[in-house]
Scaffold this motif. Sequence first.
Motif, short mmCIF file in Angstrom:
data_model
loop_
_atom_site.label_atom_id
_atom_site.label_comp_id
_atom_site.label_asym_id
_atom_site.label_seq_id
_atom_site.Cartn_x
_atom_site.Cartn_y
_atom_site.Cartn_z
N THR A 216 0.85 -1.19 0.00
CA THR A 216 0.00 0.00 0.00
C THR A 216 0.88 1.24 0.00
N ASP A 217 0.35 2.34 -0.53
CA ASP A 217 1.06 3.62 -0.45
C ASP A 217 0.39 4.55 0.56
N TYR A 218 -0.48 3.98 1.40
CA TYR A 218 -1.18 4.76 2.41
C TYR A 218 -0.17 5.26 3.44
N PRO A 219 -0.14 6.57 3.75
CA PRO A 219 0.86 7.11 4.68
C PRO A 219 0.83 6.42 6.03
N ARG A 220 2.01 6.19 6.60
CA ARG A 220 2.14 5.43 7.85
C ARG A 220 1.35 6.05 8.99
N LYS A 221 1.45 7.36 9.16
CA LYS A 221 0.74 8.00 10.27
C LYS A 221 -0.77 7.83 10.15
N LEU A 222 -1.29 7.97 8.93
CA LEU A 222 -2.73 7.81 8.73
C LEU A 222 -3.15 6.36 8.99
N ASN A 223 -2.31 5.43 8.56
CA ASN A 223 -2.64 4.03 8.76
C ASN A 223 -2.66 3.67 10.25
N ILE A 224 -1.67 4.13 11.00
CA ILE A 224 -1.63 3.85 12.44
C ILE A 224 -2.81 4.52 13.13
N GLY A 225 -3.14 5.74 12.70
CA GLY A 225 -4.32 6.42 13.26
C GLY A 225 -5.59 5.61 13.03
N ASP A 226 -5.70 5.00 11.85
CA ASP A 226 -6.86 4.16 11.55
C ASP A 226 -6.89 2.91 12.43
N LEU A 227 -5.74 2.32 12.66
CA LEU A 227 -5.69 1.12 13.50
C LEU A 227 -6.14 1.44 14.93
N TRP B 227 9.28 1.61 17.96
CA TRP B 227 8.69 2.95 17.82
C TRP B 227 8.04 3.38 19.13
N ASN B 228 8.22 4.64 19.46
CA ASN B 228 7.42 5.31 20.48
C ASN B 228 6.43 6.21 19.74
N ILE B 229 5.15 5.88 19.84
CA ILE B 229 4.12 6.59 19.09
C ILE B 229 3.25 7.39 20.05
N SER B 230 3.01 8.65 19.72
CA SER B 230 2.08 9.47 20.49
C SER B 230 0.95 9.92 19.57
N ALA B 231 -0.28 9.86 20.07
CA ALA B 231 -1.44 10.19 19.24
C ALA B 231 -2.49 10.91 20.07
N THR B 232 -3.25 11.77 19.40
CA THR B 232 -4.34 12.51 20.03
C THR B 232 -5.67 11.99 19.51
N VAL B 233 -6.59 11.74 20.43
CA VAL B 233 -7.93 11.30 20.08
C VAL B 233 -8.87 12.50 20.21
N TYR B 234 -9.48 12.90 19.11
CA TYR B 234 -10.40 14.06 19.10
C TYR B 234 -11.84 13.58 19.28
N VAL B 235 -12.58 14.31 20.11
CA VAL B 235 -14.02 14.11 20.24
C VAL B 235 -14.71 15.47 20.19
N ASP B 236 -16.04 15.44 20.00
CA ASP B 236 -16.81 16.68 19.86
C ASP B 236 -17.15 17.34 21.19
N ARG B 237 -17.47 16.52 22.20
CA ARG B 237 -18.02 17.07 23.44
C ARG B 237 -17.33 16.47 24.66
N TYR C 77 3.67 -3.91 11.35
CA TYR C 77 4.98 -3.37 10.98
C TYR C 77 6.15 -4.20 11.51
N ASP C 78 5.84 -5.24 12.27
CA ASP C 78 6.85 -6.19 12.74
C ASP C 78 7.98 -5.50 13.51
N ARG C 79 7.59 -4.73 14.52
CA ARG C 79 8.58 -4.08 15.39
C ARG C 79 7.95 -3.74 16.73
N PRO C 80 8.76 -3.64 17.80
CA PRO C 80 8.21 -3.28 19.11
C PRO C 80 7.58 -1.88 19.07
N VAL C 81 6.48 -1.72 19.81
CA VAL C 81 5.74 -0.45 19.77
C VAL C 81 5.33 -0.05 21.19
N ALA C 82 5.57 1.21 21.52
CA ALA C 82 5.01 1.83 22.72
C ALA C 82 4.05 2.91 22.26
N LEU C 83 2.85 2.96 22.84
CA LEU C 83 1.81 3.86 22.34
C LEU C 83 1.27 4.72 23.48
#
Length: 305
Positions: free
Chosen positions: A192-203, A236-246, A276-282
Amino acid sequence: MTQPPLPSRSGIAALIGRANAGKSTLLNRMVEEKVAIVSGTAQTTRNLIRAVLTDPRGQIVFLDTPGIHRAKEPLGRRMNKIARNAADGVDAALLIVDASAPPAMEDEGWIRRLLFSESHVLVVLNKDDLGGRHARAYRDCWERVAEEKGRDRRAEWHTVSALTGAGIPELMERLFELMPAGPLLFPPDVLTDYPRKLNIGDLIREQFFRRLREEVPHALAVRVENIEETDAGGGWNISATVYVDRHSQKGIVIGHKGRLIKKVREEARREVRKMYDRPVALELRVKVEPKWRENYWILRELGYA
């Protein structure tokens, strides 16, 4: 004498249809890899996802599109626009329908559009494992609309179950036959050519969708802020923000004593590690952003604009 090698076949096939028809499940089944996230919630797919299947027969680039639905805000309208545009200029347009349920307005809308398409059209009657008792209704709908529009346009009909795999080999064989002769569009090792950040966000978002009900999933988005490679083991050390409306949704997303978000973090971390076959901290944090689905700049940050 040895026979000369057959010319390589390579082309593009778009998966289109209304929300919750099973497009993403079918895509994952056809490429035999998890490329698109799947949940029982409609409108799970928000972006155009390209999945590349390469085998001795050639290469097919699949376009998995958001499901057409009645859009009430800019995000929904953009998703519909992506889906409609994807059906143009491809070698094969696959209209995926849920044959266990009667045709809806969105199905008829796609039929009206595809009657004038220059692409080769295949109507895929999905969910045959549930009985497919409404398959005839879709054929009748096609014939009725074609007569109304004065179009003598035929479609190929294929019955499949994305869940069990029934009918998939025959569908794949036909798709390779429809691809034009030519060089590969992507290197053979690309999935796939789907960007990595978008793909991880989807997961990550997939895990919330599997645990939340009603309106909350559609009010939720995930932005991967940073992917930092660790010194040891290529993790990888991954940091992500979860958006909600209210603010009320923030409590639901976190869960009682933080149990829901903890479970999501662990399951998402496991899915990312597997893919991605690698250790991940989220690390996940939740942010209230009222009306984010109507804010162009936020949609742009999330990869939706």
